[in-house]
Design a protein around this motif. Structure first.
Motif, PDB file in Angstrom:
ATOM      1  N   SER A 205     -11.975 -37.819  50.110  1.00  0.00           N
ATOM      2  CA  SER A 205     -13.094 -37.091  50.710  1.00  0.00           C
ATOM      3  C   SER A 205     -14.224 -38.044  51.088  1.00  0.00           C
ATOM      4  CB  SER A 205     -13.617 -36.033  49.733  1.00  0.00           C
ATOM      5  OG  SER A 205     -14.105 -36.646  48.548  1.00  0.00           O
ATOM      6  N   ASP A 206     -15.107 -37.575  51.945  1.00  0.00           N
ATOM      7  CA  ASP A 206     -16.192 -38.425  52.427  1.00  0.00           C
ATOM      8  C   ASP A 206     -17.103 -38.909  51.304  1.00  0.00           C
ATOM      9  OD1 ASP A 206     -15.233 -38.104  54.990  1.00  0.00           O
ATOM     10  OD2 ASP A 206     -16.662 -36.531  55.530  1.00  0.00           O
ATOM     11  N   ASN A 207     -17.253 -38.105  50.253  1.00  0.00           N
ATOM     12  CA  ASN A 207     -18.099 -38.539  49.136  1.00  0.00           C
ATOM     13  C   ASN A 207     -17.348 -39.382  48.108  1.00  0.00           C
ATOM     14  OD1 ASN A 207     -16.577 -36.673  47.725  1.00  0.00           O
ATOM     15  ND2 ASN A 207     -18.298 -35.313  47.230  1.00  0.00           N
ATOM     16  N   GLN A 208     -16.068 -39.680  48.397  1.00  0.00           N
ATOM     17  CA  GLN A 208     -15.253 -40.589  47.580  1.00  0.00           C
ATOM     18  C   GLN A 208     -14.946 -40.045  46.187  1.00  0.00           C
ATOM     19  OE1 GLN A 208     -14.196 -43.525  49.278  1.00  0.00           O
ATOM     20  NE2 GLN A 208     -15.202 -42.345  50.883  1.00  0.00           N
ATOM     21  N   ARG A 209     -15.031 -38.720  46.008  1.00  0.00           N
ATOM     22  CA  ARG A 209     -14.808 -38.134  44.689  1.00  0.00           C
ATOM     23  C   ARG A 209     -13.517 -37.316  44.589  1.00  0.00           C
ATOM     24  NH1 ARG A 209     -17.492 -40.894  40.997  1.00  0.00           N
ATOM     25  NH2 ARG A 209     -19.756 -40.852  41.232  1.00  0.00           N
ATOM     26  N   PHE A 210     -12.997 -36.864  45.726  1.00  0.00           N
ATOM     27  CA  PHE A 210     -11.901 -35.907  45.713  1.00  0.00           C
ATOM     28  C   PHE A 210     -10.859 -36.292  46.753  1.00  0.00           C
ATOM     29  CE2 PHE A 210     -15.897 -33.816  44.625  1.00  0.00           C
ATOM     30  CZ  PHE A 210     -15.589 -33.223  43.412  1.00  0.00           C
ATOM     31  N   LEU A 211      -9.786 -35.514  46.808  1.00  0.00           N
ATOM     32  CA  LEU A 211      -8.828 -35.606  47.896  1.00  0.00           C
ATOM     33  C   LEU A 211      -8.959 -34.379  48.778  1.00  0.00           C
ATOM     34  CD1 LEU A 211      -5.519 -36.894  46.209  1.00  0.00           C
ATOM     35  CD2 LEU A 211      -7.425 -38.211  47.176  1.00  0.00           C
TER      36      LEU A 211
ATOM     37  N   PRO B 159     -12.138 -41.653  43.425  1.00  0.00           N
ATOM     38  CA  PRO B 159     -11.684 -40.504  42.641  1.00  0.00           C
ATOM     39  C   PRO B 159     -10.897 -40.965  41.416  1.00  0.00           C
ATOM     40  CG  PRO B 159     -11.149 -40.234  44.977  1.00  0.00           C
ATOM     41  CD  PRO B 159     -11.566 -41.661  44.789  1.00  0.00           C
ATOM     42  N   VAL B 160     -10.817 -40.077  40.406  1.00  0.00           N
ATOM     43  CA  VAL B 160     -10.110 -40.428  39.172  1.00  0.00           C
ATOM     44  C   VAL B 160      -9.430 -39.181  38.627  1.00  0.00           C
ATOM     45  CG1 VAL B 160     -12.222 -40.058  37.813  1.00  0.00           C
ATOM     46  CG2 VAL B 160     -10.358 -41.423  36.857  1.00  0.00           C
TER      47      VAL B 160
ATOM     48  N   LEU C 120     -16.026 -29.597  46.707  1.00  0.00           N
ATOM     49  CA  LEU C 120     -16.369 -30.974  47.060  1.00  0.00           C
ATOM     50  C   LEU C 120     -17.798 -31.354  46.667  1.00  0.00           C
ATOM     51  CD1 LEU C 120     -14.671 -31.168  50.573  1.00  0.00           C
ATOM     52  CD2 LEU C 120     -13.715 -31.759  48.333  1.00  0.00           C
ATOM     53  N   SER C 121     -18.576 -30.386  46.225  1.00  0.00           N
ATOM     54  CA  SER C 121     -19.941 -30.668  45.777  1.00  0.00           C
ATOM     55  C   SER C 121     -20.074 -30.581  44.262  1.00  0.00           C
ATOM     56  CB  SER C 121     -20.921 -29.676  46.426  1.00  0.00           C
ATOM     57  OG  SER C 121     -20.576 -28.337  46.096  1.00  0.00           O
TER      58      SER C 121
END
Length: 471
Positions: A26-32, A260-261, A353-354
């Motif tokens: 994802s754009d925020n680098q946290r998710f897929l 992401p982790v 995503l938030s």
């Protein structure tokens, strides 16, 4: 033209491209997310021996079953763990000629092709390990043989990457239950395999990739590869003892650059706890639920499930690994295998995503025990979720949420059912929450929504939850 179009459609259906979309970070680098931007909650099953021990009918049955239970990722290994180089698959084929990673047996990989494509038809992804780690070093429990070095690892990576570069439902997982040895070239060997895949598929942006390690604190894959461009997300193996795995997730969540982790191998269901069945017994659903909710609320973008009977595709008459309790087809219906979907449904019933972890919401000092209460919320304050693993009375601070009055729900991780809780007022700084039941196995999620929100009942998605709340 109509005949040609019909043939194209049928081909697309058989290869799965009609359903499976490529995944990306994802754009925020946290998710897929999928290629259309919709959120993807990783809910994986562990089937390490799927290609090796199952025939096509068994594999098809397995995939359809897991699809019906809500799984969307299957973790499996091309060069399998259980004597995968010398014991043939169900069709009498082994993957390599003369144990040489440069001379691969196409007949063996045709069976792998079939399973990958069958998964794609079901809109499922294969987290594909090119090899188990014992093919680099056996340690004390691996069969091997050890066949990889820096040169042939890159060639093998290119070969397998080239074979599957057109499959949209592949997620690449380097490693395979191994910690790189000190004073060795292990790290470089795995890097070379990853580079071979990247070259074959046409760049880092076309190869979603991670690394599957052994249990390690505090970091997993991040210990060696976090700065590598090919490592898109971090993976942990938190092992087969109940533990405070949320610490591992939190460690990687705060690393820079942001990636992401998730936990790619937690305690399996039906597994001897800490490998000591005699004194500690076998894991149960309550043990697995606690770990999974902890991990996701700590910031993981999804969660992997595993069953001790299923990963090894154990059947009566086989020599089982570490005391499996039942044949794998029977184990497909164990309690947690039907309960994991409730976690995914819960997370996708709110903006995904938030979402951020926020342990400041739990006011009390806590010990790292089975009672540990953990919180996550929307970064804009639209909602919060608090997980109570044993129903412990807890004091919360809701000041990060938007508004002064909130709707609340109690969500049951065992059933996926929800019921309305009391209205909560934020006129005071702290509120004390007491779940309706307590003790081991009595876990609950408190969902708190801003008063004017229009979110659905927790766990119940609308017809198209992907676009409704995740634009």
């Amino acid at each position: 033209m109509r005949v040609i179009w019909f043939i194209i459609v049928i081909f697309s259906m058989t290869t799965g491209s009609l359903l499976a979309q490529p995944l990306r970070v994802s754009d925020n680098q946290r998710f897929l997310v999928r290629s259309d931007g919709s959120p993807f909650f990783w809910l994986a099953d562990t089937a390490w021996e799927l290609f090796h021990r199952c025939d096509r009918e068994e594999a098809t049955m397995y995939l359809k079953k897991r699809k019906s239970q809500g799984f969307n990722v299957i973790q499996a290994v091309a060069l399998a763990e259980l004597d995968g180089l010398h014991t043939p698959n169900t069709y009498g084929e082994t993957p390599l000629f003369n144990d040489d990673p440069a001379t691969l047996n196409p007949a063996y990989f045709e069976h792998v092709d079939f399973i990958i494509d069958k998964a794609a038809e079901l809109d499922m992804y294969i987290a594909l390990l090119p090899t188990w780690g014992d093919k680099l070093h056996t340690r004390s429990w691996g069969i091997g043989p050890e066949v990889f070095n820096r040169e042939n690892a890159r060639k093998y990576g290119w070969w397998i990457g080239n074979r599957y570069k057109s499959r949209d439902n592949i997620i690449w997982i380097i490693g395979g239950d191994r910690t790189p040895r000190t004073d060795s070239d292990d790290v470089e060997v795995w890097q070379q395999m990853a580079k071979g895949i990247v070259e074959a598929v046409g760049g880092n942006d076309k190869a979603l990739m991670s690394y599957h390690p052994q249990p390690r604190n505090p970091g997993g894959s991040s210990t060696w590869f976090h700065q590598d461009d090919w490592l898109d997300f971090n993976m942990h193996q938190t092992g087969h003892c109940p533990k405070d795995s949320y610490k591992n997730i939190a460690h990687d969540y705060h690393l820079k650059p942001t990636k992401p982790v998730l936990d790619g191998e937690p305690l399996y269901e039906d597994h001897p706890i800490c490998f000591d069945a005699k004194n500690k017994g076998y894991s149960m659903a309550r043990d697995i639920r606690r770990i999974m909710y902890w991990n996701v609320f700590a910031g993981a973008f999804g969660q992997t499930y595993g069953c001790h009977d299923v990963w090894q595709m154990y059947t009566t008459g086989q020599k089982g690994i570490n005391g499996p309790l039942r044949p794998w087809p029977e184990a497909l219906d164990l309690p947690m295998a039907t309960q994991v979907r409730h976690l995914k449904n819960l997370m996708l019933s709110r903006p995904f995503l938030s979402r951020i972890p926020d342990q400041y919401m739990v006011v009390e000092d806590q010990e790292n025990t089975k009672d540990y209460v953990i919180a996550t919320r929307d970064e804009k304050g639209a909602f919060a979720m608090i997980y109570f693993p044993t129903g412990k009375k807890t004091r919360l601070d809701l000041s990060a949420l938007k508004g002064d009055r909130f709707k609340s729900w109690w969500y049951n991780p065992r059933t996926g059912n929800s019921y309305r809780g009391n209205e909560i007022t934020n006129s005071i700084d702290k509120v004390t929450i007491t779940p309706s039941t307590h003790g081991l196995g009595n876990d609950w999620v408190l969902v708190v929504d801003s008063e004017n929100s229009e979110f659905p009942v927790p766990g119940q998605s609308l017809i198209d939850i992907r676009t409704k709340y995740h634009d």
